[in-house]
Design a protein around this motif. Structure first.
Motif, PDB file in Angstrom:
ATOM      1  N   MET A  29     -44.552 -50.873 -63.447  1.00  0.00           N
ATOM      2  CA  MET A  29     -46.026 -50.986 -63.520  1.00  0.00           C
ATOM      3  C   MET A  29     -46.549 -51.847 -62.364  1.00  0.00           C
ATOM      4  SD  MET A  29     -47.846 -49.711 -66.181  1.00  0.00           S
ATOM      5  CE  MET A  29     -49.087 -50.889 -66.656  1.00  0.00           C
ATOM      6  N   SER A  30     -47.542 -51.309 -61.664  1.00  0.00           N
ATOM      7  CA  SER A  30     -48.152 -52.137 -60.619  1.00  0.00           C
ATOM      8  C   SER A  30     -49.219 -53.029 -61.262  1.00  0.00           C
ATOM      9  CB  SER A  30     -48.762 -51.248 -59.534  1.00  0.00           C
ATOM     10  OG  SER A  30     -48.976 -49.955 -60.005  1.00  0.00           O
ATOM     11  N   LYS A  31     -49.684 -54.010 -60.498  1.00  0.00           N
ATOM     12  CA  LYS A  31     -50.682 -54.935 -61.078  1.00  0.00           C
ATOM     13  C   LYS A  31     -52.002 -54.188 -61.301  1.00  0.00           C
ATOM     14  CE  LYS A  31     -52.083 -56.688 -56.569  1.00  0.00           C
ATOM     15  NZ  LYS A  31     -52.452 -57.803 -55.758  1.00  0.00           N
ATOM     16  N   PRO A  32     -52.816 -54.655 -62.260  1.00  0.00           N
ATOM     17  CA  PRO A  32     -54.077 -53.956 -62.541  1.00  0.00           C
ATOM     18  C   PRO A  32     -54.955 -53.894 -61.287  1.00  0.00           C
ATOM     19  CG  PRO A  32     -53.677 -55.697 -64.159  1.00  0.00           C
ATOM     20  CD  PRO A  32     -52.638 -55.845 -63.097  1.00  0.00           C
ATOM     21  N   ALA A  33     -55.604 -52.745 -61.110  1.00  0.00           N
ATOM     22  CA  ALA A  33     -56.481 -52.577 -59.954  1.00  0.00           C
ATOM     23  C   ALA A  33     -57.862 -53.130 -60.291  1.00  0.00           C
ATOM     24  CB  ALA A  33     -56.582 -51.106 -59.604  1.00  0.00           C
ATOM     25  N   GLU A  34     -58.476 -53.823 -59.334  1.00  0.00           N
ATOM     26  CA  GLU A  34     -59.824 -54.364 -59.564  1.00  0.00           C
ATOM     27  C   GLU A  34     -60.872 -53.252 -59.594  1.00  0.00           C
ATOM     28  OE1 GLU A  34     -60.025 -58.880 -58.195  1.00  0.00           O
ATOM     29  OE2 GLU A  34     -60.396 -57.483 -56.538  1.00  0.00           O
ATOM     30  N   ILE A  35     -60.617 -52.189 -58.817  1.00  0.00           N
ATOM     31  CA  ILE A  35     -61.592 -51.095 -58.736  1.00  0.00           C
ATOM     32  C   ILE A  35     -60.885 -49.785 -59.062  1.00  0.00           C
ATOM     33  CG2 ILE A  35     -63.278 -49.920 -57.267  1.00  0.00           C
ATOM     34  CD1 ILE A  35     -63.027 -52.634 -55.497  1.00  0.00           C
ATOM     35  N   VAL A  36     -61.393 -49.071 -60.062  1.00  0.00           N
ATOM     36  CA  VAL A  36     -60.813 -47.787 -60.456  1.00  0.00           C
ATOM     37  C   VAL A  36     -61.785 -46.679 -60.059  1.00  0.00           C
ATOM     38  CG1 VAL A  36     -60.100 -46.348 -62.404  1.00  0.00           C
ATOM     39  CG2 VAL A  36     -59.440 -48.761 -62.331  1.00  0.00           C
ATOM     40  N   CYS A  37     -61.287 -45.701 -59.295  1.00  0.00           N
ATOM     41  CA  CYS A  37     -62.112 -44.582 -58.839  1.00  0.00           C
ATOM     42  C   CYS A  37     -61.717 -43.331 -59.625  1.00  0.00           C
ATOM     43  CB  CYS A  37     -61.893 -44.335 -57.341  1.00  0.00           C
ATOM     44  SG  CYS A  37     -62.295 -45.775 -56.337  1.00  0.00           S
ATOM     45  N   PHE A  38     -62.719 -42.567 -60.044  1.00  0.00           N
ATOM     46  CA  PHE A  38     -62.495 -41.420 -60.919  1.00  0.00           C
ATOM     47  C   PHE A  38     -63.085 -40.161 -60.285  1.00  0.00           C
ATOM     48  CE2 PHE A  38     -64.244 -38.498 -64.041  1.00  0.00           C
ATOM     49  CZ  PHE A  38     -63.216 -38.344 -64.962  1.00  0.00           C
ATOM     50  N   GLY A  39     -62.357 -39.040 -60.379  1.00  0.00           N
ATOM     51  CA  GLY A  39     -62.954 -37.779 -59.922  1.00  0.00           C
ATOM     52  C   GLY A  39     -62.000 -36.883 -59.185  1.00  0.00           C
ATOM     53  N   GLU A  40     -62.489 -36.309 -58.078  1.00  0.00           N
ATOM     54  CA  GLU A  40     -61.741 -35.250 -57.406  1.00  0.00           C
ATOM     55  C   GLU A  40     -60.993 -35.764 -56.174  1.00  0.00           C
ATOM     56  OE1 GLU A  40     -65.672 -35.577 -55.384  1.00  0.00           O
ATOM     57  OE2 GLU A  40     -65.046 -35.584 -57.467  1.00  0.00           O
ATOM     58  N   MET A  41     -59.814 -35.184 -55.973  1.00  0.00           N
ATOM     59  CA  MET A  41     -59.105 -35.353 -54.704  1.00  0.00           C
ATOM     60  C   MET A  41     -58.691 -33.951 -54.280  1.00  0.00           C
ATOM     61  SD  MET A  41     -55.929 -37.800 -53.624  1.00  0.00           S
ATOM     62  CE  MET A  41     -55.823 -38.293 -51.895  1.00  0.00           C
ATOM     63  N   LEU A  42     -58.933 -33.606 -53.044  1.00  0.00           N
ATOM     64  CA  LEU A  42     -58.708 -32.234 -52.596  1.00  0.00           C
ATOM     65  C   LEU A  42     -58.280 -32.207 -51.144  1.00  0.00           C
ATOM     66  CD1 LEU A  42     -61.914 -30.979 -51.241  1.00  0.00           C
ATOM     67  CD2 LEU A  42     -62.244 -32.418 -53.226  1.00  0.00           C
ATOM     68  N   ILE A  43     -58.041 -31.002 -50.649  1.00  0.00           N
ATOM     69  CA  ILE A  43     -57.712 -30.845 -49.234  1.00  0.00           C
ATOM     70  C   ILE A  43     -58.930 -30.281 -48.512  1.00  0.00           C
ATOM     71  CG2 ILE A  43     -56.189 -29.738 -47.546  1.00  0.00           C
ATOM     72  CD1 ILE A  43     -54.419 -31.319 -49.251  1.00  0.00           C
ATOM     73  N   ASP A  44     -59.367 -30.986 -47.474  1.00  0.00           N
ATOM     74  CA  ASP A  44     -60.415 -30.460 -46.586  1.00  0.00           C
ATOM     75  C   ASP A  44     -59.736 -29.734 -45.432  1.00  0.00           C
ATOM     76  OD1 ASP A  44     -62.634 -31.502 -47.909  1.00  0.00           O
ATOM     77  OD2 ASP A  44     -62.590 -33.390 -46.805  1.00  0.00           O
ATOM     78  N   PHE A  45     -60.173 -28.517 -45.163  1.00  0.00           N
ATOM     79  CA  PHE A  45     -59.712 -27.816 -43.952  1.00  0.00           C
ATOM     80  C   PHE A  45     -60.842 -27.885 -42.930  1.00  0.00           C
ATOM     81  CE2 PHE A  45     -56.667 -26.249 -46.966  1.00  0.00           C
ATOM     82  CZ  PHE A  45     -55.514 -26.142 -46.210  1.00  0.00           C
ATOM     83  N   VAL A  46     -60.544 -28.519 -41.802  1.00  0.00           N
ATOM     84  CA  VAL A  46     -61.556 -28.786 -40.774  1.00  0.00           C
ATOM     85  C   VAL A  46     -61.197 -27.969 -39.528  1.00  0.00           C
ATOM     86  CG1 VAL A  46     -62.722 -30.638 -39.494  1.00  0.00           C
ATOM     87  CG2 VAL A  46     -61.603 -31.158 -41.667  1.00  0.00           C
TER      88      VAL A  46
END
Length: 314
Positions: free
Chosen positions: A1-18
């Motif tokens: 277990m890593s230490k608790p994160a101060e900031i938790v981000c929620f949502g999408e992670m994807l691949i951008d094709f540029v």
């Protein structure tokens, strides 16, 4: 277990094709570079680049791209315990180009993609409750089951006394209609403690103020940003740099500001502290536009300090 994160981000992670050449439409492009993307994930990486601690909660496909994205989170020092792999849906893809007129053109492949299928039963609520800040966007509000998961996560954060940070990050092509987008984005507006939104007229901005808000930020690109709190409002100047790609600039800005807020929440009541944090966040946003891709372009603390020391504010 890593230490608790101060900031938790929620949502999408994807691949951008540029496209590998600038100023062309998607149809005209002959080749594409793949870059990790998704605003909440970009913010999580921006935070760790600035020596903050973050976690990301979301879902990717159990495929090459999904595994690549989780590896990128880990290599950036982001806690990925809240990320799940979906065996039935693929990781989301987005084709993004900057046309000659400077406008971005998006084409999304999500039918449905894994990030849309996160269920409330799959949430790592422990990560959320231990955080100081819970950060999210609006793309997770478009469809079920992730919309319900989003609402449950927000409630868990609020009940635990965690600050709610909202960057709507509007992507109209993903919503059934502009009206749906407006309604969906506004549906959780009054819950947030901190909101960052894109350029708008002052009178429109003030109509969006609500009494729970501690801070409303309106970003104006290289001109900097405007800030509104219960007791003061003003502007923080930006930085003029040689811009290559604006993708992720807002995420670099938000990540930086959230690190400052997590360190010292009195920033909401202290205008001098806030202006200092915003100047730093503007420097982070500016640096992130100087190379292609969102995550690879995120600055370190030293990068931002260097720009501030050596540059005239815009």
């Amino acid at each position: 277990m890593s230490k608790p994160a101060e900031i938790v981000c929620f949502g999408e992670m994807l691949i951008d094709f540029v496209p590998d050449s600038a100023g062309v439409s998607l149809a005209e492009s002959t080749g594409f570079l793949k870059a990790p993307g998704g605003a909440p994930a970009n913010v999580a990486c921006a935070i760790t680049k600035l020596d903050g601690t973050s976690a990301f909660i979301g879902k990717v496909g159990d495929d090459e791209f999904g595994r690549m994205l989780v590896d990128i989170l880990k290599s950036n020092g982001v806690n990925s315990e809240g990320v799940l792999f979906d065996t039935h849906a693929r990781t989301a893809l987005a084709f993004v180009t900057l046309k000659r007129n400077g406008e971005r053109e998006f084409m999304f492949y999500r039918n449905p993609s894994a990030d849309m299928l996160l269920k409330e039963s799959e949430l790592n609520l422990g990560l959320i409750k231990q955080a100081k800040i819970f950060h999210y966007g609006s793309i997770s509000l478009i469809t079920e089951p992730v919309r319900s998961a989003h609402m449950v996560a927000m409630k868990a954060a609020k009940d635990a006394g965690v600050l709610l940070s909202y960057d709507p990050n509007v992507r109209l092509p993903l919503w059934p209609s502009p009206e749906d987008a407006r309604e969906g984005i506004r549906s959780i507006w009054n819950e947030a403690d901190f909101i960052k939104k894109d350029a708008d007229k002052d009178e429109t901005v003030m109509s969006l103020w609500h009494d729970r808000l501690k801070l409303l930020i309106v970003t104006d690109g290289e001109k900097g940003c405007r800030y509104f709190t219960k007791s003061f409002k003003g502007k923080a100047s930006g930085f003029s740099v040689k811009t290559v790609d604006t993708t992720g600039a807002g995420d670099a800005f938000v990540g930086s500001l959230l690190v400052s807020i997590a360190k010292d929440p009195s920033i909401f009541q202290d205008e001098e502290k806030l202006k200092k944090a915003l100047k730093f966040a503007n420097a982070c946003g500016a640096i992130s536009t100087t190379q292609k891709g969102a995550i690879p372009a995120l600055p370190s603390t030293a990068d931002a300090q260097g720009l501030m020391a050596g540059s005239k504010a815009y």
